[in-house]
Design an enzyme around this catalytic site. Structure first.
Site, PDB file in Angstrom:
ATOM      1  N   THR A   1      -6.198   6.677  -4.797  1.00 13.70           N
ATOM      2  CA  THR A   1      -5.804   6.776  -3.295  1.00 13.70           C
ATOM      3  C   THR A   1      -4.499   8.010  -3.290  1.00 13.70           C
ATOM      4  O   THR A   1      -4.803   9.007  -2.612  1.00 13.70           O
ATOM      5  CB  THR A   1      -5.310   5.632  -2.670  1.00 13.70           C
ATOM      6  OG1 THR A   1      -6.521   4.808  -2.573  1.00 13.70           O
ATOM      7  CG2 THR A   1      -4.786   6.074  -1.074  1.00 13.70           C
TER       8      THR A   1
ATOM      9  N   GLU B   1       0.655  -1.217   0.030  1.00 10.91           N
ATOM     10  CA  GLU B   1       0.160  -0.041  -0.012  1.00 10.91           C
ATOM     11  C   GLU B   1       0.956   1.276  -0.025  1.00 10.91           C
ATOM     12  O   GLU B   1       0.642   2.248  -0.770  1.00 10.91           O
ATOM     13  CB  GLU B   1      -0.993   0.119   1.198  1.00 10.91           C
ATOM     14  CG  GLU B   1      -2.019  -1.040   1.243  1.00 10.91           C
ATOM     15  CD  GLU B   1      -3.210  -0.477   0.202  1.00 10.91           C
ATOM     16  OE1 GLU B   1      -2.966  -0.495  -1.028  1.00 10.91           O
ATOM     17  OE2 GLU B   1      -4.391  -0.341   0.775  1.00 10.91           O
TER      18      GLU B   1
HETATM   19  N1  HSE Z   1      -7.073   5.622   5.045  1.00 10.11           N
HETATM   20  C1  HSE Z   1      -6.547   5.583   3.585  1.00 10.11           C
HETATM   21  C2  HSE Z   1      -7.212   6.996   3.121  1.00 10.11           C
HETATM   22  C3  HSE Z   1      -7.404   4.574   2.962  1.00 10.11           C
HETATM   23  O1  HSE Z   1      -8.374   7.326   3.266  1.00 10.11           O
HETATM   24  O2  HSE Z   1      -6.262   7.573   2.251  1.00 10.11           O
HETATM   25  C4  HSE Z   1      -7.193   4.434   1.372  1.00 10.11           C
HETATM   26  O3  HSE Z   1      -7.553   3.360   0.830  1.00 10.11           O
END
Ligand code: HSE
Length: 311
Positions: free
Chosen positions: A186, A133
């Site tokens: 993201t 990630e």
């Molecule tokens: N917590 C992360 C965000 C998750 O909100 O950017 C992204 O998938």
């Protein structure tokens, strides 16, 4: 003797749950990815095939694919003397806000882990999956891979040192996922976040996040829903999903206990009490907001689920 092949079902997940940015996560019963790992003697990770939703947009380069990076991290951490070939079946569209890359990362980590003589702990598998990630979104967060590996509701207590906690959510916690037909990455959604948080907003977030955890402990779905409002992250991201506020309002009007932006979006998530509601009216109300605007949607009326499991 450890297995030569493992097939793992890895679920979609909800991160943030509104008030718990980068901290809260919930595994969903559906949709999910299916990841297969086969042992090879060469110490390599090879991605043989990717099928399923938007598969053609996902790289098979193991250095840049979340399942590949996570599998590599597991093999390195355990000092394995073998490699793996991976096949990936995507049930979760990328850039959706329900942990598509996280599901593949968790599945890659758990499938590689299943081939080890002495497997890593679930917490270590989460840590390895979170590396992927970090590489792909430019920020290290584990609130999708945590529940994808461990299931249920998870809390990242701290990133340094890494500590993750898990609990079983209330059995009647229903979830409606509405996925509008546009993409939000993201990486892009993190660029719009504020660099600083107003003290008043911080107090509001801590209050809501704490109450949400109490709601999980008490099995109080109304309290969970009322505690999802986020005054820091969602306002910054709302322009990336211009119908978000209307969709959230439509969900609560139709009987949802609460609604929020799934992860970095664009999915809209509503939670409801399955003992009082079948979720269908909520799904219809949210869908109508997008469809009336000419935007197609996919919908899941579902609930929370377990983490990665062998098929
Ligand atoms: N917590 C992360 C965000 C998750 O909100 O950017 C992204 O998938």
């Amino acid at each position: 003797m450890a297995a030569d092949k493992a097939v793992v079902i890895s679920p979609a997940t909800l991160s943030n749950l509104g008030s718990g940015f980068d901290v809260f996560g919930l595994a969903l019963r559906e949709p999910f990815d299916v990841i297969e790992a086969r042992r090879i003697p060469e110490r390599e990770v090879i991605i043989e095939r990717i099928d399923g939703r938007n598969a053609s947009t996902i790289t098979t380069d193991p250095m840049h694919n979340s399942a590949g990076i996570a599998a590599r991290a597991v093999l390195d951490r355990s000092k394995a003397d073998f490699g793996v070939t991976l096949t990936i079946k995507k049930g979760i569209r990328p850039c959706s806000g329900i942990g598509s890359s996280g599901a593949s990362a968790a599945g890659g980590a758990c499938a590689a882990n299943a081939l080890l003589e002495v497997p890593l702990s679930p917490e270590e598998a989460v840590y390895c999956a979170a590396r992927a990630e970090g590489h792909l979104s430019g920020s290290y967060h584990a609130d999708n891979v945590g529940p994808a590996v461990m299931g249920g509701f998870t809390i990242i207590k701290s990133y340094e040192p890494f500590e993750i906690l898990r609990m079983e959510p209330p059995k009647d916690l229903g979830v409606v996922v509405t996925m509008p037909d546009f993409l939000v990455s993201t990486g892009e959604a993190r660029k719009v976040l504020p660099k600083q948080v107003d003290l008043k907003n911080m107090v509001y977030e801590v209050g809501n996040a704490s109450a949400l955890v109490l709601g999980m402990c008490r099995g109080d779905i109304d309290l969970i829903g009322r505690s999802m409002r986020d005054v820091v992250i969602e306002p910054a991201r709302a322009p990336l999903n211009p119908r978000l506020r209307e969709a959230e309002a439509a969900a609560t009007k139709a009987g949802a206990a609460g609604a929020f932006l799934g992860g970095s979006g664009p999915c809209v998530i509503a939670v409801y009490d399955m003992a009082k509601n079948d979720g269908k009216g909520i799904a219809e109300a949210v869908r109508d907001i997008y469809v009336n605007d000419g935007i197609k949607c996919d919908t899941w009326v579902t609930t929370w689920g377990q983490g990665c499991r062998r098929e």
